[in-house]
Design an enzyme around this catalytic site. Sequence first.
Site, PDB file in Angstrom:
ATOM      1  N   ARG A 101       0.848  -1.194   0.000  1.00 21.00           N
ATOM      2  CA  ARG A 101       0.000   0.000   0.000  1.00 21.00           C
ATOM      3  C   ARG A 101       0.881   1.240   0.000  1.00 21.00           C
ATOM      4  NH1 ARG A 101      -5.213   0.068   1.043  1.00 21.00           N
ATOM      5  NH2 ARG A 101      -5.012   2.215   1.753  1.00 21.00           N
ATOM      6  N   HIS A 119      13.281  -3.128  -0.087  1.00 16.23           N
ATOM      7  CA  HIS A 119      12.936  -3.113  -1.512  1.00 16.23           C
ATOM      8  C   HIS A 119      13.953  -3.973  -2.266  1.00 16.23           C
ATOM      9  CE1 HIS A 119      11.108  -1.418  -5.124  1.00 16.23           C
ATOM     10  NE2 HIS A 119      12.332  -1.317  -5.621  1.00 16.23           N
TER      11      HIS A 119
HETATM   12  C1  GRF Z   1      10.132  -8.663  -0.740  1.00 15.60           C
HETATM   13  O1  GRF Z   1      10.830  -8.935  -1.909  1.00 15.60           O
HETATM   14  C2  GRF Z   1      10.273  -7.216  -0.351  1.00 15.60           C
HETATM   15  O2  GRF Z   1      11.521  -6.687  -0.663  1.00 15.60           O
HETATM   16  C3  GRF Z   1       9.217  -6.559  -1.190  1.00 15.60           C
HETATM   17  O3  GRF Z   1       8.131  -7.454  -1.171  1.00 15.60           O
HETATM   18  C4  GRF Z   1       8.628  -8.780  -0.950  1.00 15.60           C
HETATM   19  C5  GRF Z   1       7.921  -9.294   0.270  1.00 15.60           C
HETATM   20  O4  GRF Z   1       8.229 -10.647   0.518  1.00 15.60           O
HETATM   21  N1  GRF Z   1       8.906  -5.244  -0.693  1.00 15.60           N
HETATM   22  P1  GRF Z   1       7.882 -11.293   1.925  1.00 15.60           P
HETATM   23  O5  GRF Z   1       6.372 -11.066   2.140  1.00 15.60           O
HETATM   24  O6  GRF Z   1       8.702 -10.611   2.970  1.00 15.60           O
HETATM   25  O7  GRF Z   1       8.198 -12.741   1.771  1.00 15.60           O
END
Ligand code: GRF
Length: 203
Positions: A101, A119
């Site tokens: 979000r 990220h």
């Molecule tokens: C990860 O790759 C994070 O960097 C990105 O969304 C993904 C989330 O994965 N923002 P998880 O839910 O932590 O397994």
Amino acid sequence: MSAPQARRRVAVLISGRGSNMRALIEASRAADYPADIALVVSSKPEAAGLEYARAAGVETAVVDQADFPRGDAGREAYDAALQHVLLRARIEFVCLAGFMRIFSADFVRQWQGRIVNIHPSLLPAFRGLKPQAQALAAQVRVSGCTVHHVVPELDAGPTIAQIEVPVLPGDTEETLSARILAAEHRLYPDALRQVLGSRHARS
Ligand code: GRF
């Protein structure tokens, strides 16, 4: 010698799998870790990460985005509901971990210096959605992951820590994402330790 600092009450915000949330919960089991993962909040009731958090004995909450209309008014109402949940749990610091979000500028201001995100790219490269696919399309040889402070503009806040990950010949979005994800699980707990130890994170 100065007295040891109290563990900070940290909330992890998720929307899905929650593997980074899991890495943070596991790290927080160490007695000297500066964060207590006191709450996991999901924007979706079906997020798989909720189950892990519950089994790990972490308090969970759902602020279901389906209950809020789209548009600015809905966004503000959502953020107000989220803020209520965070304050009720006496949360001091927020980690976004796959929380799908975008916040209102007001919400970000209220948490300024006390909210971070992970990220899967070497920011400032490849902001926004599907950064691993963006990295493949750009034919870079190195990508990675970044933990950064959250500011109103998406994926644009100051970097706290990064890990570089090679892009290998024949990589697909899946293979590259998996290699980066393994690095994310190392990076996030270290970056949170680092930021909680810094003056910036103290209110
Ligand atoms: C990860 O790759 C994070 O960097 C990105 O969304 C993904 C989330 O994965 N923002 P998880 O839910 O932590 O397994």
